[in-house]
Design a protein around this motif. Structure first.
Motif, PDB file in Angstrom:
ATOM      1  N   MET A 132      38.216  68.136  71.869  1.00 31.37           N
ATOM      2  CA  MET A 132      37.801  68.688  70.834  1.00 31.37           C
ATOM      3  C   MET A 132      36.227  68.201  70.710  1.00 31.37           C
ATOM      4  N   ASN A 133      35.227  68.965  70.699  1.00 26.72           N
ATOM      5  CA  ASN A 133      33.925  68.540  70.849  1.00 26.72           C
ATOM      6  C   ASN A 133      33.428  68.401  69.158  1.00 26.72           C
ATOM      7  N   GLN A 134      32.386  67.474  69.107  1.00 28.28           N
ATOM      8  CA  GLN A 134      32.173  66.970  67.561  1.00 28.28           C
ATOM      9  C   GLN A 134      31.477  68.076  66.903  1.00 28.28           C
ATOM     10  N   THR A 135      30.808  69.120  67.451  1.00 25.58           N
ATOM     11  CA  THR A 135      30.230  70.189  66.784  1.00 25.58           C
ATOM     12  C   THR A 135      31.475  71.155  66.058  1.00 25.58           C
ATOM     13  N   LYS A 136      32.614  71.547  66.975  1.00 25.47           N
ATOM     14  CA  LYS A 136      33.667  71.964  66.461  1.00 25.47           C
ATOM     15  C   LYS A 136      34.341  71.256  65.269  1.00 25.47           C
ATOM     16  N   GLN A 137      34.590  69.973  65.463  1.00 23.21           N
ATOM     17  CA  GLN A 137      35.125  69.195  64.349  1.00 23.21           C
ATOM     18  C   GLN A 137      34.603  69.179  63.058  1.00 23.21           C
ATOM     19  N   LYS A 138      33.262  69.409  63.077  1.00 24.90           N
ATOM     20  CA  LYS A 138      32.405  68.997  61.873  1.00 24.90           C
ATOM     21  C   LYS A 138      32.203  70.883  61.480  1.00 24.90           C
ATOM     22  N   ALA A 139      32.485  71.738  62.078  1.00 23.14           N
ATOM     23  CA  ALA A 139      32.095  73.175  61.611  1.00 23.14           C
ATOM     24  C   ALA A 139      32.841  73.362  60.273  1.00 23.14           C
ATOM     25  N   LEU A 140      32.231  73.895  59.273  1.00 22.34           N
ATOM     26  CA  LEU A 140      32.543  74.366  58.014  1.00 22.34           C
ATOM     27  C   LEU A 140      33.104  75.730  57.992  1.00 22.34           C
ATOM     28  N   VAL A 141      34.237  76.114  57.596  1.00 23.98           N
ATOM     29  CA  VAL A 141      34.604  77.452  57.636  1.00 23.98           C
ATOM     30  C   VAL A 141      35.382  78.021  56.003  1.00 23.98           C
ATOM     31  N   TYR A 142      34.799  78.917  55.453  1.00 25.73           N
ATOM     32  CA  TYR A 142      35.230  79.205  54.443  1.00 25.73           C
ATOM     33  C   TYR A 142      36.051  80.581  54.553  1.00 25.73           C
ATOM     34  N   VAL A 143      37.474  80.475  54.094  1.00 24.48           N
ATOM     35  CA  VAL A 143      38.481  81.678  54.302  1.00 24.48           C
ATOM     36  C   VAL A 143      38.641  82.353  52.913  1.00 24.48           C
ATOM     37  N   VAL A 144      38.039  83.481  52.793  1.00 23.29           N
ATOM     38  CA  VAL A 144      38.223  84.396  51.720  1.00 23.29           C
ATOM     39  C   VAL A 144      39.188  85.516  51.580  1.00 23.29           C
ATOM     40  N   GLU A 145      40.386  85.124  51.134  1.00 23.65           N
ATOM     41  CA  GLU A 145      41.692  85.935  51.415  1.00 23.65           C
ATOM     42  C   GLU A 145      42.591  85.878  49.936  1.00 23.65           C
ATOM     43  N   ASP A 146      42.681  87.212  49.238  1.00 23.63           N
ATOM     44  CA  ASP A 146      43.308  87.084  47.814  1.00 23.63           C
ATOM     45  C   ASP A 146      44.602  86.557  48.144  1.00 23.63           C
ATOM     46  N   SER A 147      45.274  86.826  49.411  1.00 25.25           N
ATOM     47  CA  SER A 147      46.850  86.226  49.449  1.00 25.25           C
ATOM     48  C   SER A 147      46.996  85.036  49.833  1.00 25.25           C
ATOM     49  N   ILE A 148      47.711  84.175  49.060  1.00 22.60           N
ATOM     50  CA  ILE A 148      47.478  82.776  48.924  1.00 22.60           C
ATOM     51  C   ILE A 148      48.287  82.512  50.267  1.00 22.60           C
ATOM     52  N   ALA A 149      49.487  83.077  50.622  1.00 24.84           N
ATOM     53  CA  ALA A 149      50.011  82.595  51.795  1.00 24.84           C
ATOM     54  C   ALA A 149      49.260  83.001  52.927  1.00 24.84           C
ATOM     55  N   HIS A 193      39.560  77.464  51.235  1.00 31.24           N
ATOM     56  CA  HIS A 193      40.157  78.823  51.004  1.00 31.24           C
ATOM     57  C   HIS A 193      39.827  79.350  49.562  1.00 31.24           C
ATOM     58  N   PHE A 194      39.533  80.513  49.303  1.00 25.26           N
ATOM     59  CA  PHE A 194      39.141  81.141  48.178  1.00 25.26           C
ATOM     60  C   PHE A 194      39.681  82.564  48.231  1.00 25.26           C
ATOM     61  N   THR A 195      40.312  82.633  46.695  1.00 24.67           N
ATOM     62  CA  THR A 195      41.305  83.892  46.577  1.00 24.67           C
ATOM     63  C   THR A 195      40.574  85.127  45.910  1.00 24.67           C
ATOM     64  N   ASP A 196      39.175  84.982  45.681  1.00 22.94           N
ATOM     65  CA  ASP A 196      38.430  85.922  45.238  1.00 22.94           C
ATOM     66  C   ASP A 196      36.994  85.830  45.597  1.00 22.94           C
ATOM     67  N   GLY A 197      36.054  86.968  45.400  1.00 18.90           N
ATOM     68  CA  GLY A 197      34.903  87.141  46.048  1.00 18.90           C
ATOM     69  C   GLY A 197      34.013  86.128  45.253  1.00 18.90           C
ATOM     70  N   TYR A 198      34.021  86.172  43.578  1.00 14.38           N
ATOM     71  CA  TYR A 198      33.138  85.468  43.102  1.00 14.38           C
ATOM     72  C   TYR A 198      33.282  83.980  43.186  1.00 14.38           C
ATOM     73  N   SER A 199      34.292  83.528  43.451  1.00  9.90           N
ATOM     74  CA  SER A 199      34.571  81.955  43.765  1.00  9.90           C
ATOM     75  C   SER A 199      33.920  81.738  44.960  1.00  9.90           C
ATOM     76  N   ALA A 200      33.779  82.625  46.031  1.00 10.53           N
ATOM     77  CA  ALA A 200      33.310  82.428  47.334  1.00 10.53           C
ATOM     78  C   ALA A 200      31.745  82.545  47.324  1.00 10.53           C
ATOM     79  N   LEU A 201      31.053  83.164  46.422  1.00 10.31           N
ATOM     80  CA  LEU A 201      29.911  83.351  46.170  1.00 10.31           C
ATOM     81  C   LEU A 201      29.273  82.090  45.506  1.00 10.31           C
ATOM     82  N   VAL A 202      29.933  81.386  44.655  1.00  6.71           N
ATOM     83  CA  VAL A 202      29.530  80.252  43.970  1.00  6.71           C
ATOM     84  C   VAL A 202      29.523  79.178  44.982  1.00  6.71           C
ATOM     85  N   ALA A 203      30.489  78.814  45.849  1.00  3.05           N
ATOM     86  CA  ALA A 203      30.668  77.995  46.858  1.00  3.05           C
ATOM     87  C   ALA A 203      29.442  78.239  48.014  1.00  3.05           C
ATOM     88  N   ILE A 204      29.224  79.401  48.161  1.00  2.00           N
ATOM     89  CA  ILE A 204      28.142  79.691  49.195  1.00  2.00           C
ATOM     90  C   ILE A 204      26.819  79.447  48.735  1.00  2.00           C
TER      91      ILE A 204
END
Length: 464
Positions: free
Chosen positions: A1-18, A36-47
């Motif tokens: 696994m390369n270092q760039t991939k290990q450090k990449a940050l991904v936000y998952v915005v999905e209202d279904s918790i499961a 993981h964010f379950t609504d759009g506004y929470s994601a906007l704050v983090a972004i």
């Protein structure tokens, strides 16, 4: 696994918790850091606080539209690539998301491998995207030039599409430059270091198409003497251009759809599952909507491919672009044939602008090359043009100027020539009549006349 991939940050915005937890778990196992964010506004704050490398988000959120999140992201100085998640019922919204700058979309249900592949592509291309490069350079570098409003619209679409992995569907008449458009898109994208592979679907026999597309193994069929990679495999990391796509048979369309949805394929004669990361660009000179309506093209494949539609205008609707292209082609052909031509006479320029160019840019190239090869000089004159080009528009002028007026027989013939009404006057009368019947509704008149509204506007401008 390369270092760039290990450090990449991904936000998952999905209202279904499961579902959100599942996506995050699959990406973390692949080496990504996830939130993981379950609504759009929470994601906007983090972004606002920290822009991630990639955002994976559902189109349908409980508080705001996923499109609003996407538009907010794209307005930021260093926007993340956004991978949209959609269901069959919201496919049209996903298509609109791609037009607004989305990188890719995943249609439910999708595998963990497809999710990881999409995020990996989004992360990799964000890192390799060139910064502060004037967008116009890519067009001129490929010879894809134009200043008309229609072409500026095309350029803006290509600039947006170049930054994503979304499929692009190019339509337009034969000779309008669809392959040049695809090459321009490839050159302007982060995939420009990868291969550009073009396949003409109309030129490949149906029984060989699957092999050409996916490859085959030795002994798969008669004549398969060795393993062979297909276009999908060869184009890995780059762009695959499928020209005349509507010529593809329905059973092959189903296999193409499966590859688009999963990113995996098998060579003919092999059960080994292979993966290829390609950007698909398609083109046709037919109307894909008509092909779908008449059952010759799969509707689900059309919607999967028609994420970013690009319609190339015919040359007759590009105004002064005709002369821009003519001068560009003249310079090329003069240099390649060691000639000294540097321009066109005013009469030739006027003829070029008034001609309808049924063969579009390809016809323009052929006319100029023929003229350059056969003639010598610095300026292209009317009498240098091929005899098969513009003969109807010049013959009467030449005839009238050479017939002597003191010969009664020839004078009678001359009067007959003068009695002929010029074609443009007949055309003008027909257009004006149609506009009057349609209560000055030019688009409606154009529809009844079987031409585009822009053609009528151009004609009216030419009469004034």
């Amino acid at each position: 696994m390369n270092q760039t991939k290990q450090k990449a940050l991904v936000y998952v915005v999905e209202d279904s918790i499961a579902s959100g937890a599942l996506y995050a778990s699959q990406l973390e196992q692949a080496g990504y850091e996830c939130k993981h964010f379950t609504d759009g506004y929470s994601a906007l704050v983090a972004i606002k606080e920290v822009m991630p490398d990639v955002i994976v988000q559902d189109v349908c959120l409980p508080d705001i539209s996923g499109l609003e999140v996407l538009q907010f992201v794209k307005k930021q100085p260093t926007p993340a690539n956004v991978v949209m998640i959609t269901s069959n019922s919201s496919i049209d919204v996903a298509v609109e998301a791609m037009r607004l700058g989305g990188f890719d979309f995943l249609e439910k249900p999708f595998s963990g491998q497809r999710l990881v592949s999409a995020v990996e592509s989004a992360s990799t291309q964000k890192e390799s995207l060139p910064q502060n490069v004037p967008q116009e350079e890519s067009h001129s570098a490929s010879g894809f030039i134009g200043e008309s409003l229609a072409m500026q619209t095309v350029f803006r679409l290509l600039d947006s599409a170049a930054r994503s992995k979304a499929c692009v569907f190019i339509t337009g008449e034969s000779g309008t430059g669809k392959e040049v458009c695809a090459q321009t898109l490839h050159d302007a994208s982060p995939r420009n270091k990868g291969p550009f592979i073009a396949i003409n679907c109309a030129a490949i026999p149906a029984d060989l198409f699957e092999s050409e597309f996916f490859g085959h193994v030795k002994g798969a069929f008669s004549g398969a003497l060795s393993d062979r990679k297909g276009a999908v495999e060869v184009a890995n990391g780059g762009t695959l251009f499928l020209d005349e796509l509507c010529e593809m048979e329905l059973n092959l369309q189903a296999k193409l759809l499966r590859f688009l949805q999963t990113g995996v394929f098998n060579r003919v004669g092999s059960s080994e599952v292979l993966h290829s990361n390609v950007r698909l660009v398609c083109a046709t000179n037919r109307s894909p909507v008509v092909e779908v309506a008449e059952g010759r093209f799969r509707e689900d494949l059309y919607y999967r491919l028609n994420v970013i539609p690009v319609k190339l205008p015919p040359l007759r609707e590009r105004g002064n672009d005709i002369l821009l292209l003519a001068r560009h082609v003249l310079k090329q052909k003069s240099e390649s044939n060691a000639k000294q031509f540097i321009g066109f006479s005013p009469e030739v320029e006027k003829l070029f602008c008034n001609y309808d160019w049924p063969g579009n840019i390809r016809e323009l190239q052929n006319v100029i090359e023929n003229t350059v090869v056969i003639n010598e000089g610095e300026v292209i004159e009317l009498d240098m043009l091929p005899s098969s080009f513009g003969v109807d528009s010049t013959a009467s002028v030449k005839t009238a100027s050479t017939l002597p007026a003191n010969n009664p027989t020839q004078a009678g013939a001359l009067m007959g020539v003068h009695d002929i009404e010029p074609l443009w006057q007949i055309e003008k009368r027909a257009i004006e009549s149609a506009i009057e019947i349609c209560d000055d509704n030019i688009p409606l008149a154009a529809a009844y006349l079987g031409v585009s509204a822009s053609t009528i506007y151009r004609k009216i401008k030419g009469w004034s």
